[in-house]
Design a protein around this motif. Structure first.
Motif, PDB file in Angstrom:
ATOM      1  N   UNK A   1     -12.193   3.389 -23.423  1.00 53.28           N
ATOM      2  CA  UNK A   1     -13.132   4.385 -23.959  1.00 53.28           C
ATOM      3  C   UNK A   1     -13.880   3.886 -25.191  1.00 53.28           C
ATOM      4  N   UNK A   2     -15.043   4.443 -25.391  1.00 54.37           N
ATOM      5  CA  UNK A   2     -15.827   4.212 -26.607  1.00 54.37           C
ATOM      6  C   UNK A   2     -16.212   5.580 -27.155  1.00 54.37           C
ATOM      7  N   UNK A   3     -15.898   5.828 -28.402  1.00 50.93           N
ATOM      8  CA  UNK A   3     -16.126   7.160 -28.966  1.00 50.93           C
ATOM      9  C   UNK A   3     -17.492   7.229 -29.643  1.00 50.93           C
ATOM     10  N   UNK A   4     -18.337   8.108 -29.109  1.00 52.26           N
ATOM     11  CA  UNK A   4     -19.660   8.358 -29.666  1.00 52.26           C
ATOM     12  C   UNK A   4     -19.752   9.860 -29.916  1.00 52.26           C
ATOM     13  N   UNK A   5     -20.109  10.233 -31.129  1.00 50.46           N
ATOM     14  CA  UNK A   5     -20.031  11.628 -31.540  1.00 50.46           C
ATOM     15  C   UNK A   5     -20.791  12.566 -30.608  1.00 50.46           C
ATOM     16  N   UNK A   6     -21.976  12.173 -30.181  1.00 49.99           N
ATOM     17  CA  UNK A   6     -22.769  13.048 -29.310  1.00 49.99           C
ATOM     18  C   UNK A   6     -22.039  13.329 -28.001  1.00 49.99           C
ATOM     19  N   UNK A   7     -21.420  12.312 -27.420  1.00 48.99           N
ATOM     20  CA  UNK A   7     -20.692  12.482 -26.156  1.00 48.99           C
ATOM     21  C   UNK A   7     -19.430  13.316 -26.358  1.00 48.99           C
ATOM     22  N   UNK A   8     -18.757  13.107 -27.482  1.00 47.84           N
ATOM     23  CA  UNK A   8     -17.541  13.867 -27.775  1.00 47.84           C
ATOM     24  C   UNK A   8     -17.866  15.346 -27.939  1.00 47.84           C
ATOM     25  N   UNK A   9     -18.940  15.658 -28.666  1.00 48.61           N
ATOM     26  CA  UNK A   9     -19.305  17.052 -28.886  1.00 48.61           C
ATOM     27  C   UNK A   9     -19.731  17.743 -27.590  1.00 48.61           C
ATOM     28  N   UNK A  10     -20.306  16.970 -26.655  1.00 52.62           N
ATOM     29  CA  UNK A  10     -20.660  17.545 -25.362  1.00 52.62           C
ATOM     30  C   UNK A  10     -19.429  17.876 -24.534  1.00 52.62           C
ATOM     31  N   UNK A  11     -18.376  17.059 -24.687  1.00 49.81           N
ATOM     32  CA  UNK A  11     -17.174  17.231 -23.871  1.00 49.81           C
ATOM     33  C   UNK A  11     -16.232  18.302 -24.403  1.00 49.81           C
ATOM     34  N   UNK A  12     -16.232  18.554 -25.691  1.00 47.56           N
ATOM     35  CA  UNK A  12     -15.241  19.462 -26.279  1.00 47.56           C
ATOM     36  C   UNK A  12     -15.268  20.888 -25.726  1.00 47.56           C
ATOM     37  N   UNK A  13     -16.456  21.462 -25.389  1.00 46.58           N
ATOM     38  CA  UNK A  13     -16.428  22.814 -24.815  1.00 46.58           C
ATOM     39  C   UNK A  13     -15.621  22.923 -23.526  1.00 46.58           C
ATOM     40  N   UNK A  14     -15.428  21.806 -22.831  1.00 50.73           N
ATOM     41  CA  UNK A  14     -14.644  21.813 -21.600  1.00 50.73           C
ATOM     42  C   UNK A  14     -13.216  22.291 -21.873  1.00 50.73           C
ATOM     43  N   UNK A  15     -12.731  22.075 -23.091  1.00 46.68           N
ATOM     44  CA  UNK A  15     -11.375  22.488 -23.454  1.00 46.68           C
ATOM     45  C   UNK A  15     -11.187  23.981 -23.208  1.00 46.68           C
ATOM     46  N   UNK A  16     -12.245  24.762 -23.441  1.00 52.06           N
ATOM     47  CA  UNK A  16     -12.165  26.202 -23.217  1.00 52.06           C
ATOM     48  C   UNK A  16     -11.821  26.487 -21.760  1.00 52.06           C
ATOM     49  N   UNK A  17     -12.486  25.765 -20.856  1.00 57.85           N
ATOM     50  CA  UNK A  17     -12.240  25.961 -19.430  1.00 57.85           C
ATOM     51  C   UNK A  17     -10.815  25.547 -19.069  1.00 57.85           C
ATOM     52  N   UNK A  18     -10.373  24.421 -19.603  1.00 60.41           N
ATOM     53  CA  UNK A  18      -9.030  23.926 -19.293  1.00 60.41           C
ATOM     54  C   UNK A  18      -7.955  24.901 -19.764  1.00 60.41           C
ATOM     55  N   UNK A  19      -8.187  25.506 -20.927  1.00 57.21           N
ATOM     56  CA  UNK A  19      -7.232  26.505 -21.428  1.00 57.21           C
ATOM     57  C   UNK A  19      -7.176  27.687 -20.466  1.00 57.21           C
ATOM     58  N   UNK A  20      -8.355  28.189 -20.083  1.00 60.47           N
ATOM     59  CA  UNK A  20      -8.407  29.348 -19.180  1.00 60.47           C
ATOM     60  C   UNK A  20      -7.737  29.029 -17.846  1.00 60.47           C
ATOM     61  N   UNK A  21      -7.989  27.827 -17.310  1.00 59.46           N
ATOM     62  CA  UNK A  21      -7.429  27.465 -16.012  1.00 59.46           C
ATOM     63  C   UNK A  21      -5.912  27.306 -16.076  1.00 59.46           C
ATOM     64  N   UNK A  22      -5.412  26.664 -17.120  1.00 55.38           N
ATOM     65  CA  UNK A  22      -3.973  26.458 -17.227  1.00 55.38           C
ATOM     66  C   UNK A  22      -3.221  27.759 -17.461  1.00 55.38           C
ATOM     67  N   UNK A  23      -3.721  28.590 -18.365  1.00 56.11           N
ATOM     68  CA  UNK A  23      -3.076  29.876 -18.615  1.00 56.11           C
ATOM     69  C   UNK A  23      -3.160  30.752 -17.369  1.00 56.11           C
ATOM     70  N   UNK A  24      -4.316  30.713 -16.677  1.00 60.64           N
ATOM     71  CA  UNK A  24      -4.459  31.460 -15.446  1.00 60.64           C
ATOM     72  C   UNK A  24      -3.497  30.991 -14.371  1.00 60.64           C
ATOM     73  N   UNK A  25      -3.249  29.685 -14.326  1.00 55.03           N
ATOM     74  CA  UNK A  25      -2.305  29.137 -13.347  1.00 55.03           C
ATOM     75  C   UNK A  25      -0.891  29.650 -13.615  1.00 55.03           C
ATOM     76  N   UNK A  26      -0.507  29.671 -14.872  1.00 53.96           N
ATOM     77  CA  UNK A  26       0.816  30.189 -15.236  1.00 53.96           C
ATOM     78  C   UNK A  26       0.955  31.632 -14.772  1.00 53.96           C
ATOM     79  N   UNK A  27      -0.077  32.438 -15.015  1.00 59.62           N
ATOM     80  CA  UNK A  27      -0.040  33.846 -14.625  1.00 59.62           C
ATOM     81  C   UNK A  27       0.024  33.998 -13.104  1.00 59.62           C
TER      82      UNK A  27
END
Length: 425
Positions: free
Chosen positions: A226-252
């Motif tokens: 990997x190569x860390x570039x701030x613009x790419x990192x900031x674009x990817x971080x909102x995905x965390x919201x989806x991953x949280x929803x999917x994982x918690x939803x899976x548990x339920x």
């Protein structure tokens, strides 16, 4: 932890009974069900690297390894397969021109943030998620991630409209008119029909056919750093919201189907998916998430045995060392992808709507209405602004904006606006 009690005689499941996570049927039956899980995850898991340009075999390898990690960290109590997350398509597509190293930096950063969320949830309980991201916010972010991709799907569709139309129509028919497992594999079946139609009409590139013939049967997956570039990192971080929803939803979902309270595993699930995504991003694979397709297999078979998921994970790892398989996947024409993504991206958007409906989010509430409206338009219109040397696109602005603005608007409404007047009556 790696032992499973045999359910009944290992052959039959009594009416109304289920095979619990710590149980299994006979090994031949368990292996068969495990193979069904592989088939269920194939269409979506392999479509993500195909669209984003990631190595298919490498993504498949870390999908299998991530599943093993998930099962270990949840102590074989929570059956799940970790496949490629559609939520990563948007940021990975947006940064595709910057190279796979930059894309992987975004994936790895998202994984590390999810690890931190998992640790926090383990320490404080899952109530912390509800406090920071109420359903109105979570639904908006999920919706804008999918709808932001609409122009990409339209462009791919227009590149080979007839192939795309056949693919789209096939997916719709299989999904709506199919029954049982066939309906859950509607996207994969539709892609296969579109793929065959493209080959019959000369819409598969000669280079792709040559690549398949030249690919070896056995080989090592491609690894990248990997190569860390701030613009790419900031674009990817909102995905965390989806991953949280999917994982918690899976548990339920698994809790409801097995009749067990598994809320205590929410932190472990987030931590495991975060580590799996971090591992994939560190070596060349796409980010992972729990899969609704595999929940469908469990619901259909009434088998929640984690032994079946170990079978699926091992199978994925074995397939990852067959380069000809990866070359075959990369021969899918753009028209087929256009037909498939027209559905897939829309489904991501509708998942956000489903979050609102399931949680009875009221849009008579001006806070919900205003915050969601602004976030959606920023995401769908792909609002792109620069902050210094960093260029941020609609997903970043829409997601960050609603997370920051929602509590401010809620405070204003409660203390200064109509909410205060209603409370005083």
């Amino acid at each position: 932890m790696m032992k499973w009690a045999v359910h009944g005689d290992g052959k039959k499941i009594a009416p109304g009974a289920v095979v619990a996570p710590e149980e299994r049927l006979s090994w031949p039956r368990t292996i068969g069900i495990g193979m069904q899980h592989v088939i269920a995850m194939f269409g979506a898991t392999l479509l993500v690297p195909t669209i984003t340009g990631f190595p298919v075999n490498t993504t498949l390898l870390f999908s299998g390894l991530g599943t093993m990690l998930f099962l270990l960290l949840t102590r074989n109590r929570l059956p799940s397969y970790l496949g490629s997350s559609f939520a990563f398509i948007a940021p990975l597509t947006a940064t595709q021109g910057e190279g796979i190293a930059v894309q992987l930096g975004g994936v790895m950063a998202a994984g590390l943030v999810l690890v931190a969320v998992g640790v926090a949830v383990k320490a404080a309980g899952r109530g912390i998620i509800d406090a920071v991201m109420p359903p109105a916010v979570t639904g908006a972010i999920v919706a804008l991630i999918g709808l932001n991709l609409a122009p990409t799907a339209a462009d791919n569709f227009a590149s080979q409209p007839l192939v795309a139309a056949v693919t789209l129509f096939s997916i719709m028919v299989f999904t709506v008119a199919g029954r049982g497992m066939f309906s859950r594999l509607g996207i994969l079946a539709g892609v296969l029909v579109g793929w065959v139609f493209a080959a019959m009409t000369g819409n598969v590139a000669a280079e792709a056919r040559e690549a398949i013939s030249q690919a070896a049967w056995v080989g090592i997956p491609q690894f990248h750093s990997p190569e860390f570039r701030l613009s790419a990192v900031l674009l990817a971080l909102p995905v965390v919201i989806v991953l949280i929803a999917e994982n918690v939803g899976h548990v339920k979902a698994v809790s409801a189907m097995t009749g067990r309270d598994l809320d205590d595993l929410a932190g472990e699930a987030l931590l495991a998916d975060g580590l799996a995504t971090t591992l994939a991003g560190g070596f060349g694979g796409s980010g992972t998430t729990t899969y609704a397709e595999n929940v469908g297999v469990m619901a259909a078979t009434r088998v929640y045995s984690t032994a079946a998921y170990w079978v699926a994970a091992v199978t994925a790892v074995v397939l990852a060392f067959i380069p000809k398989f990866g070359a075959l996947i990369f021969s899918i024409p753009t028209g087929v992808l256009g037909g498939a993504t027209l559905v897939l991206y829309g489904l991501i958007g509708m998942l956000g709507v489903r979050i609102w409906l399931d949680n009875q989010v009221s849009f008579h509430d001006p806070v919900n209405l205003t915050a969601v409206a602004v976030a959606l338009v920023a995401g769908i219109g792909n609002l792109t602004l620069s902050v210094g040397s960093v260029e941020l696109e609609g997903i970043a602005w829409g997601s960050a904006g609603i997370i920051v603005c929602y509590p401010v608007l809620r405070w204003l409404y409660t203390h200064l606006g109509e909410g205060k007047q209603l409370a005083s009556r």
